[in-house]
Design an enzyme around this catalytic site. Structure first.
Site, PDB file in Angstrom:
ATOM      1  N   GLU A 257       0.901  -1.160   0.000  1.00 13.05           N
ATOM      2  CA  GLU A 257       0.000   0.000   0.000  1.00 13.05           C
ATOM      3  C   GLU A 257       0.930   1.197   0.000  1.00 13.05           C
ATOM      4  OE1 GLU A 257      -3.243  -0.217  -0.032  1.00 13.05           O
ATOM      5  OE2 GLU A 257      -3.301  -2.378   0.201  1.00 13.05           O
ATOM      6  N   CYS A 296      -2.888   8.508   3.300  1.00  9.17           N
ATOM      7  CA  CYS A 296      -2.590   7.938   1.982  1.00  9.17           C
ATOM      8  C   CYS A 296      -3.736   8.198   1.017  1.00  9.17           C
ATOM      9  CB  CYS A 296      -2.337   6.461   2.116  1.00  9.17           C
ATOM     10  SG  CYS A 296      -3.647   5.618   3.021  1.00  9.17           S
TER      11      CYS A 296
HETATM   12  P1  NAP Z   1       8.373   5.127   4.653  1.00  8.81           P
HETATM   13  O1  NAP Z   1       9.454   6.079   4.941  1.00  8.81           O
HETATM   14  O2  NAP Z   1       8.390   4.407   3.368  1.00  8.81           O
HETATM   15  O3  NAP Z   1       8.393   4.093   5.870  1.00  8.81           O
HETATM   16  C1  NAP Z   1       7.433   3.081   5.975  1.00  8.81           C
HETATM   17  C2  NAP Z   1       7.983   1.938   6.810  1.00  8.81           C
HETATM   18  O4  NAP Z   1       9.055   1.304   6.125  1.00  8.81           O
HETATM   19  C3  NAP Z   1       8.539   2.377   8.163  1.00  8.81           C
HETATM   20  O5  NAP Z   1       8.163   1.413   9.121  1.00  8.81           O
HETATM   21  C4  NAP Z   1      10.033   2.364   7.925  1.00  8.81           C
HETATM   22  O6  NAP Z   1      10.772   2.174   9.098  1.00  8.81           O
HETATM   23  C5  NAP Z   1      10.157   1.159   7.018  1.00  8.81           C
HETATM   24  N1  NAP Z   1      11.386   1.097   6.249  1.00  8.81           N
HETATM   25  C6  NAP Z   1      12.131   2.114   5.766  1.00  8.81           C
HETATM   26  N2  NAP Z   1      13.171   1.624   5.054  1.00  8.81           N
HETATM   27  C7  NAP Z   1      13.073   0.277   5.098  1.00  8.81           C
HETATM   28  C8  NAP Z   1      13.853  -0.796   4.559  1.00  8.81           C
HETATM   29  N3  NAP Z   1      14.934  -0.573   3.813  1.00  8.81           N
HETATM   30  N4  NAP Z   1      13.470  -2.063   4.794  1.00  8.81           N
HETATM   31  C9  NAP Z   1      12.373  -2.318   5.532  1.00  8.81           C
HETATM   32  N5  NAP Z   1      11.597  -1.345   6.072  1.00  8.81           N
HETATM   33  C10 NAP Z   1      11.930  -0.070   5.847  1.00  8.81           C
HETATM   34  O7  NAP Z   1       6.940   5.811   4.753  1.00  8.81           O
HETATM   35  P2  NAP Z   1       6.405   6.799   5.899  1.00  8.81           P
HETATM   36  O8  NAP Z   1       7.157   8.069   5.776  1.00  8.81           O
HETATM   37  O9  NAP Z   1       6.342   6.127   7.220  1.00  8.81           O
HETATM   38  O10 NAP Z   1       4.892   6.994   5.451  1.00  8.81           O
HETATM   39  C11 NAP Z   1       4.475   7.960   4.526  1.00  8.81           C
HETATM   40  C12 NAP Z   1       4.196   7.339   3.182  1.00  8.81           C
HETATM   41  O11 NAP Z   1       3.351   6.193   3.317  1.00  8.81           O
HETATM   42  C13 NAP Z   1       3.448   8.285   2.266  1.00  8.81           C
HETATM   43  O12 NAP Z   1       4.077   8.303   1.025  1.00  8.81           O
HETATM   44  C14 NAP Z   1       2.042   7.683   2.180  1.00  8.81           C
HETATM   45  O13 NAP Z   1       1.371   7.935   0.982  1.00  8.81           O
HETATM   46  C15 NAP Z   1       2.283   6.236   2.367  1.00  8.81           C
HETATM   47  N6  NAP Z   1       1.107   5.593   2.954  1.00  8.81           N
HETATM   48  C16 NAP Z   1       0.344   4.748   2.199  1.00  8.81           C
HETATM   49  C17 NAP Z   1      -0.782   4.137   2.739  1.00  8.81           C
HETATM   50  C18 NAP Z   1      -1.656   3.208   1.956  1.00  8.81           C
HETATM   51  O14 NAP Z   1      -2.479   2.527   2.555  1.00  8.81           O
HETATM   52  N7  NAP Z   1      -1.539   3.141   0.663  1.00  8.81           N
HETATM   53  C19 NAP Z   1      -1.120   4.381   4.073  1.00  8.81           C
HETATM   54  C20 NAP Z   1      -0.329   5.235   4.806  1.00  8.81           C
HETATM   55  C21 NAP Z   1       0.788   5.835   4.233  1.00  8.81           C
HETATM   56  P3  NAP Z   1      11.413   3.423   9.902  1.00  8.81           P
HETATM   57  O15 NAP Z   1      10.280   4.291  10.292  1.00  8.81           O
HETATM   58  O16 NAP Z   1      12.065   2.779  11.057  1.00  8.81           O
HETATM   59  O17 NAP Z   1      12.338   4.077   8.948  1.00  8.81           O
END
Ligand code: NAP
Length: 522
Positions: A257, A296
């Protein structure tokens, strides 16, 4: 407020990481709220614990029995609602935002408990009828669904630290698969408390839930072919997970997602004073304020009939002029801050990339406030004569919306689709021909299309609200994944197997369940 130490719950033990200490700050006040250390955990052992201890214990129960477990857990967690609401304030949620996350999560878990009551008291689910495979009837086949024997690794985004883990946990438990939750570090305190309360409830068998606090470390290196990764977050992180060599080698199931550029469309009948225009403006405003646009599903692009464009721009600008970010704990605050100063920096960068083709008609990035987390709201419009490009590519993850004019339904649909695949598009019109054209043009490009007309004007749950009865996800840019959708959600956690043989043997081994669903709609 005391500074809590966040711990992981792995292999049945609460444990701290061994890396450098990281401090998390309150999004409103900037005060420190939690400390944690990443790394140093034996994640090979943790995933093994899930597979060898949690999985078998859950699979000993029938689908129906696991539904009772989900309901009992939902009941127990509801008793801690106020505590969860309080913790949501630390990541910048106003009371309404906190309820959206917490009540949404608790409600979704409860929904899966109820839904599971329609499942049979079996260890397999039927999927369709018995299919005759020979002329004389001595050979047949049928599909069954069984729990996968791996661990479901949730990697969650920061914006829904309660709803995010629970909307995945409910279906996983129902399916009989243990979960390891990895919350986003920035808003981890709420998820950590949630998992503490889940463990304390004593409802789940050992190994059914684990928690990893801080960075993911080498977690993905230990995944096996029966495991699944359920990822919510940015498209960039999703690419890294999908292309991880271990994930590729083991064919680990990955559901994504990701971010997307969702849209709202005002129909040609949205003239001044019409109910659909009022509803459209209300929804655009709500989507800016709710969770400060850190959703999102939030409306990033709003398409307006060319003849109404100037007046809708003026009306939207007027709506947000009175809206400014405030203390999330103050009762009258409608727009909270972003999660942290990094989120503000990312939004400012996003605005810069939209500058060449848009102009600002209301709001501004503003003073970031004491914690450095306040931002916006900002309303943009497409510059006259500009060709929209960045507007369809750049997700500004905050209270920012861009208004775009359209000349025909084809142009409106083309604009929506230029986002490359969205979670949701809303269409506001009483014109059924227009609604029909738009839904058919958008259905392949969206996980959900909301039409707002007639009685839905008063009763719609809204553009940004994800209902557990309906699928959540979207093609392309939105990640290509699918969650929720009632019992459809179980499909991420089960294996479909075609069993062939003598029809009498099949009937004896897999008799049609006498209660519950005959054919699971997965
Ligand atoms: P993110 O930076 O991609 O992080 C998401 C998760 O991935 C966090 O738990 C992060 O951990 C982890 N992560 C980062 N690098 C990783 C790696 N190399 N391997 C495994 N895990 C890793 O996203 P965010 O800033 O938290 O959230 C915002 C984004 O999420 C926005 O772009 C939004 O559109 C999207 N979103 C989508 C939905 C949907 O349902 N489609 C819902 C909510 C949000 P750490 O925090 O420890 O770095």
């Amino acid at each position: 407020m005391s500074v809590v130490r966040l711990r992981s719950y792995l292999s049945g033990e609460w444990t701290e990481g061994s890396g450098p200490e990281q401090i998390l700050h309150d999004a409103g006040s900037g005060e420190p709220v939690a400390r944690l250390r990443s790394g140093g955990h034996d994640l090979a052992a943790a995933t093994r614990f899930g597979r060898r201890v949690g999985g078998p214990a859950l699979r000993r129960l029938s689908f129906r029995a696991r539904a009772d477990l989900v309901s009992a857990l939902a009941r127990s967690l509801r008793g801690h609602r106020d505590e969860f609401l309080d913790l949501a304030r630390t990541y910048g949620a106003t009371l309404a935002d906190a309820r959206f996350d917490v009540d949404g999560g608790l409600g979704t878990l409860g929904h899966y408990g109820k839904l599971g009551r329609s499942l049979p008291d079996t260890h397999w689910l039927p999927d369709g009828a018995v299919e005759p495979l020979s002329r004389s009837g001595g050979f047949a086949g049928r599909h069954i669904l069984v729990p996968r024997e791996g661990v479901a690794v949730q990697i969650n985004a920061y914006n829904f630290p309660c709803w995010g883990p629970l909307e995945k946990l409910g279906p996983a438990l129902l399916a009989g698969v243990p979960t390891l939750v990895k919350p986003a570090t920035r808003s981890a305190p709420l998820t950590c408390r949630l998992v503490e309360r889940i463990v304390e409830a004593g409802v789940l068998p050992d190994g059914a839930i684990q928690l990893l606090v801080g960075g993911a470390g080498d977690l993905l290196d230990h995944l096996e072919s029966q495991d699944a990764v359920l990822f919510t977050g940015s498209a960039r992180t999703a690419r890294r997970i999908r292309s991880h060599p271990r994930v590729i080698r083991e064919s680990v199931r990955v559901n994504v997602e990701a971010d997307s550029l969702n849209a709202a469309v005002l129909g040609p009948d949205g003239v001044p004073g019409s109910a659909v225009r009022e509803a459209f403006l209300r929804e655009v405003r709500r989507e800016l304020a709710q969770k400060a646009g850190q959703k999102c599903t939030a409306i990033r692009r709003a398409f307006v009939p060319a003849g109404e464009f100037e007046s809708v721009c003026r009306e939207t600008a007027a709506l947000v002029r009175r809206m400014s970010p405030g203390d999330p704990r103050a009762e009258d605050t409608r727009l909270g801050p972003l999660v942290d100063p990094e989120a503000v920096a990312a939004c400012r960068e996003g605005l810069d990339s939209l500058e060449a083709e848009t102009e600002r008609i209301a709001g501004d990035p503003g003073d970031p406030g004491p914690a450095g987390s306040s931002f916006g709201p900002v309303v943009l419009r497409l510059r006259e004569g500009a060709r929209p490009d960045a507007v369809h590519r750049v997700e500004v993850f905050g209270p920012v919306v861009t208004l775009l004019p359209y000349a025909s339904s084809e142009e409106a649909a083309e604009g929506c689709r230029a986002g490359g695949g969205s979670l949701v598009t809303s269409v506001f019109s009483e014109d059924r021909v227009f609604l029909g054209r738009m839904t058919m043009s958008l259905a392949a490009w969206n996980g959900r299309v909301l039409t707002v007309s007639g009685r839905a004007l008063a009763e719609s749950t809204g553009h940004g609200t994800v209902m557990p009865q309906l699928v959540h996800g979207g093609p392309g840019r939105a990640g290509g994944g699918e969650e929720l959708g009632g019992l459809r959600a179980l499909s991420a956690f089960v294996n479909r197997c075609a069993i062939q043989g003598d029809p009498d043997t099949l009937d004896a081994l897999f008799p049609e369940p006498t209660s519950g669903v005959r054919a699971a709609p997965l």
